[in-house]
Design an enzyme around this catalytic site. Structure first.
Site, PDB file in Angstrom:
ATOM      1  N   TYR A  28       0.845  -1.202   0.000  1.00 56.61           N
ATOM      2  CA  TYR A  28       0.000   0.000   0.000  1.00 56.61           C
ATOM      3  C   TYR A  28       0.881   1.253   0.000  1.00 56.61           C
ATOM      4  CZ  TYR A  28      -2.507   3.923   2.048  1.00 56.61           C
ATOM      5  OH  TYR A  28      -2.992   5.185   2.298  1.00 56.61           O
ATOM      6  N   SER A 111      -2.812  14.069   7.770  1.00 58.14           N
ATOM      7  CA  SER A 111      -3.847  13.751   6.770  1.00 58.14           C
ATOM      8  C   SER A 111      -5.172  13.488   7.481  1.00 58.14           C
ATOM      9  CB  SER A 111      -3.417  12.507   5.986  1.00 58.14           C
ATOM     10  OG  SER A 111      -4.529  11.901   5.378  1.00 58.14           O
ATOM     11  N   GLN A 132      -4.247  18.463   6.579  1.00 56.68           N
ATOM     12  CA  GLN A 132      -4.602  18.237   5.159  1.00 56.68           C
ATOM     13  C   GLN A 132      -6.028  17.702   5.061  1.00 56.68           C
ATOM     14  OE1 GLN A 132      -4.515  14.678   3.680  1.00 56.68           O
ATOM     15  NE2 GLN A 132      -5.715  15.622   2.035  1.00 56.68           N
ATOM     16  N   TYR A 134      -9.413  16.132   3.392  1.00 54.95           N
ATOM     17  CA  TYR A 134     -10.238  15.378   2.451  1.00 54.95           C
ATOM     18  C   TYR A 134     -11.664  15.493   2.963  1.00 54.95           C
ATOM     19  CZ  TYR A 134      -6.407  12.678   0.233  1.00 54.95           C
ATOM     20  OH  TYR A 134      -5.304  12.269  -0.466  1.00 54.95           O
ATOM     21  N   THR A 160      -5.752  19.013  -0.799  1.00 49.64           N
ATOM     22  CA  THR A 160      -5.217  18.104  -1.814  1.00 49.64           C
ATOM     23  C   THR A 160      -6.190  18.022  -2.982  1.00 49.64           C
ATOM     24  OG1 THR A 160      -3.935  16.880  -0.198  1.00 49.64           O
ATOM     25  CG2 THR A 160      -4.481  15.716  -2.225  1.00 49.64           C
ATOM     26  N   HIS A 276       1.275  13.137  -6.060  1.00 47.18           N
ATOM     27  CA  HIS A 276       0.865  12.158  -5.049  1.00 47.18           C
ATOM     28  C   HIS A 276       1.842  10.967  -5.034  1.00 47.18           C
ATOM     29  CE1 HIS A 276      -2.938  12.041  -2.618  1.00 47.18           C
ATOM     30  NE2 HIS A 276      -2.502  10.835  -2.325  1.00 47.18           N
ATOM     31  N   ARG A 279       0.964   8.052  -7.374  1.00 43.99           N
ATOM     32  CA  ARG A 279      -0.116   7.147  -6.952  1.00 43.99           C
ATOM     33  C   ARG A 279      -1.452   7.511  -7.602  1.00 43.99           C
ATOM     34  NH1 ARG A 279       1.353   4.665  -2.154  1.00 43.99           N
ATOM     35  NH2 ARG A 279      -0.674   4.748  -1.104  1.00 43.99           N
ATOM     36  N   ASP A 307       7.036  17.713  -3.684  1.00 42.19           N
ATOM     37  CA  ASP A 307       7.290  16.350  -3.182  1.00 42.19           C
ATOM     38  C   ASP A 307       7.208  15.351  -4.312  1.00 42.19           C
ATOM     39  OD1 ASP A 307       4.637  15.352  -3.517  1.00 42.19           O
ATOM     40  OD2 ASP A 307       4.082  15.832  -1.459  1.00 42.19           O
ATOM     41  N   GLY A 308       7.769  14.168  -4.021  1.00 43.37           N
ATOM     42  CA  GLY A 308       7.739  13.072  -4.982  1.00 43.37           C
ATOM     43  C   GLY A 308       9.141  12.570  -5.290  1.00 43.37           C
ATOM     44  N   GLY A 309       9.485  11.409  -4.754  1.00 44.52           N
ATOM     45  CA  GLY A 309      10.749  10.762  -5.105  1.00 44.52           C
ATOM     46  C   GLY A 309      11.970  11.325  -4.407  1.00 44.52           C
ATOM     47  N   ILE A 310      11.771  12.114  -3.359  1.00 47.36           N
ATOM     48  CA  ILE A 310      12.935  12.693  -2.665  1.00 47.36           C
ATOM     49  C   ILE A 310      13.472  11.661  -1.669  1.00 47.36           C
ATOM     50  CG2 ILE A 310      13.635  14.506  -1.032  1.00 47.36           C
ATOM     51  CD1 ILE A 310      11.603  16.300  -2.679  1.00 47.36           C
ATOM     52  N   ARG A 331       6.792   8.442   1.469  1.00 43.37           N
ATOM     53  CA  ARG A 331       7.116   7.046   1.818  1.00 43.37           C
ATOM     54  C   ARG A 331       8.295   6.920   2.788  1.00 43.37           C
ATOM     55  NH1 ARG A 331       5.901   7.267  -3.646  1.00 43.37           N
ATOM     56  NH2 ARG A 331       4.172   5.969  -4.382  1.00 43.37           N
TER      57      ARG A 331
HETATM   58  C1  FNR Z   1       0.148   9.575   0.425  1.00 45.64           C
HETATM   59  N1  FNR Z   1      -0.103  10.885   0.013  1.00 45.64           N
HETATM   60  C2  FNR Z   1      -1.178  11.566   0.535  1.00 45.64           C
HETATM   61  N2  FNR Z   1      -1.370  12.872   0.235  1.00 45.64           N
HETATM   62  C3  FNR Z   1      -2.387  13.567   0.800  1.00 45.64           C
HETATM   63  O1  FNR Z   1      -2.528  14.755   0.518  1.00 45.64           O
HETATM   64  N3  FNR Z   1      -3.220  12.959   1.699  1.00 45.64           N
HETATM   65  C4  FNR Z   1      -3.096  11.648   2.046  1.00 45.64           C
HETATM   66  O2  FNR Z   1      -3.844  11.125   2.878  1.00 45.64           O
HETATM   67  C5  FNR Z   1      -2.058  10.902   1.423  1.00 45.64           C
HETATM   68  N4  FNR Z   1      -1.888   9.585   1.705  1.00 45.64           N
HETATM   69  C6  FNR Z   1      -0.768   8.928   1.269  1.00 45.64           C
HETATM   70  C7  FNR Z   1      -0.537   7.624   1.698  1.00 45.64           C
HETATM   71  C8  FNR Z   1       0.628   6.984   1.313  1.00 45.64           C
HETATM   72  C9  FNR Z   1       0.873   5.588   1.770  1.00 45.64           C
HETATM   73  C10 FNR Z   1       1.568   7.630   0.486  1.00 45.64           C
HETATM   74  C11 FNR Z   1       2.848   6.971   0.074  1.00 45.64           C
HETATM   75  C12 FNR Z   1       1.321   8.915   0.042  1.00 45.64           C
HETATM   76  C13 FNR Z   1       0.860  11.585  -0.866  1.00 45.64           C
HETATM   77  C14 FNR Z   1       1.967  12.247  -0.040  1.00 45.64           C
HETATM   78  O3  FNR Z   1       1.469  13.322   0.696  1.00 45.64           O
HETATM   79  C15 FNR Z   1       3.093  12.772  -0.932  1.00 45.64           C
HETATM   80  O4  FNR Z   1       2.556  13.608  -1.926  1.00 45.64           O
HETATM   81  C16 FNR Z   1       3.915  11.658  -1.619  1.00 45.64           C
HETATM   82  O5  FNR Z   1       4.048  10.538  -0.778  1.00 45.64           O
HETATM   83  C17 FNR Z   1       5.295  12.172  -1.986  1.00 45.64           C
HETATM   84  O6  FNR Z   1       6.010  11.221  -2.686  1.00 45.64           O
HETATM   85  P1  FNR Z   1       7.094  10.234  -2.014  1.00 45.64           P
HETATM   86  O7  FNR Z   1       7.960  11.029  -1.089  1.00 45.64           O
HETATM   87  O8  FNR Z   1       6.303   9.180  -1.289  1.00 45.64           O
HETATM   88  O9  FNR Z   1       7.810   9.698  -3.203  1.00 45.64           O
END
Ligand code: FNR
Length: 383
Positions: A28, A111, A132, A134, A160, A276, A279, A307-310, A331
């Site tokens: 997940y 979150s 954050q 939702y 988001t 995201h 994802r 963010d993403g891949g850091i 992650r």
């Molecule tokens: C997320 N992300 C995310 N973003 C958000 O705004 N609300 C959320 O509830 C979640 N939930 C979530 C769960 C999991 C398991 C992951 C891996 C990611 C996205 C998160 O905030 C972020 O944008 C990314 O995880 C950044 O990328 P890296 O660092 O995981 O590569």
């Protein structure tokens, strides 16, 4: 107990989390949408930039890692991104992540679906950080949650925008976890076997969850976190939220410069360039590529976070050089939490910090605030 010292980079933290978590949970967190192109693109984009190494002008200078984000000083430019189901990683959950961030001079974003309510977190931490949102059930639910965040001193609201529908996460599907959440008997039996193969996690986390016996999210009775996360937000909603929320407003999940301009014009104090973590839309541009265009569009007016891949301190330096005022990690902190609770998240942040200081020294830069595009060079493309 995992010896954190042996986890000397975020890859090793990920590997330790794989050993710790039931496969369904590891997948997940680790998983992505469809073919995973955008998740891989997020990493690959960092390889297209080199850092401008320079001979030091003086020796032994103390690195200054502080940055300003929406009017607040952070001593480390790495924010703990909002992530769903963090409470399932370890009993320390989002509260441990918040405390780790605070201990390391930064902040965490809670979150809506992290598994801890804003009020429960705010009651036990020094600084609740940002919240954050939702709100799949619409404005009534949004208003309730925004009110809760304001009542509990959250210093920023993150909206988001990239989850109008949930991405097609095929590794979840392979475990039989499908949306809307539907726990059939065969799936439950399969998950039970997976859980029992990780007795350490079961002993810690499941028993803690059962003891707590609390709703795992706010304002969403009868909805699983998966269902909650499919939460459409329109520009009209953003205008309405802007009226409702006095504090800093951050729009997360955009990669398009035109969207960034609209977010600025809607009164946001910052945008979070994000897909995201790959994802959601498979085929969305890599975050670092999008960052450059977004900074050109709005960087002079509002703060830009990415963010993403850091995964490395050098990734942080590249993002800051290209105009981000701070970055977020997703992650890596969840894996740190899984492996060592609060101490695991602190460990991950310390790894980034050590790598950052090392690289800064070799760039002959003292303060991350001084980084700009002259500190990076396009990497030559192979012939
Ligand atoms: C997320 N992300 C995310 N973003 C958000 O705004 N609300 C959320 O509830 C979640 N939930 C979530 C769960 C999991 C398991 C992951 C891996 C990611 C996205 C998160 O905030 C972020 O944008 C990314 O995880 C950044 O990328 P890296 O660092 O995981 O590569």
């Amino acid at each position: 107990m995992t010896d954190l010292k042996r986890l000397y980079n975020t890859d090793r933290v990920r590997a330790a989390a794989k050993r710790t978590l039931p496969a369904v949970l590891f997948d997940y967190v680790d998983g992505d949408a469809e073919d995973g192109r955008t998740r891989r693109a997020n990493r690959d984009a960092f390889g297209r930039w080199n850092l401008r190494q320079q001979v030091p002008t003086s020796a032994g200078v103390n690195a200054d890692l502080s940055v300003e984000v929406v009017g607040r000083t952070l001593d480390l430019p790495i924010i703990v991104a909002p992530c769903g189901m963090a409470a399932l990683m370890h009993p320390d959950g989002p509260i441990g992540a918040n405390r780790a961030a605070h201990a390391k001079g930064t902040l965490a974003v809670l979150s809506t679906v992290a598994g801890t309510k804003p009020g429960d977190l705010a009651a036990v931490v020094d600084d609740p950080g940002w919240f954050q949102l939702y709100a799949p059930k619409g404005r009534e639910q949004a208003e309730e949650l925004i009110g809760e965040a304001a009542d509990h001193r959250f210093g920023g609201l993150v909206i988001t925008t990239d989850t109008a529908v949930l991405g097609r996460r095929e590794r979840d599907m392979a475990h039989g976890v499908i949306m809307p959440m539907n726990l059939t008997a065969p799936v439950a039996a399969k998950l039970a076997v997976e859980f029992l193969s990780k007795p350490g996690w079961v002993a810690r986390t499941v028993s803690h969850q059962l003891r707590q016996r609390r709703a795992t999210q706010s304002g969403a009775k009868g909805m699983s976190p998966f269902d909650m996360a499919a939460s459409p937000v329109t520009w009209d909603d953003i205008a309405w939220i802007r009226e409702l929320w006095d504090g800093p407003l951050l729009i997360k999940g955009l990669v398009d410069p035109e969207d960034a301009r609209r977010a600025r014009d809607a009164g946001a104090e910052a945008v979070v360039v994000s897909n995201h973590g790959g994802r959601q839309l498979d085929g969305a541009p890599a975050s670092l590529d999008a960052l450059v265009d977004v900074v050109d569009a709005v960087g002079g007016d509002i703060d830009v976070i990415v963010d993403g891949g850091i995964r490395r301190g050098t990734d942080v330096l590249k993002a800051l050089s290209l105009g981000a005022c701070a970055v977020q990690i997703g992650r890596p902190w969840l894996f740190g939490l899984a492996v060592g609770g609060q101490a695991g998240v602190e460990h991950v942040l310390s790894l980034f910090k050590r790598e950052l200081i090392n690289a800064l020294t070799l760039l002959d830069v003292t303060a991350v605030r001084d980084l700009d595009r002259s500190n990076v060079l396009p990497a030559p493309t192979p012939a």
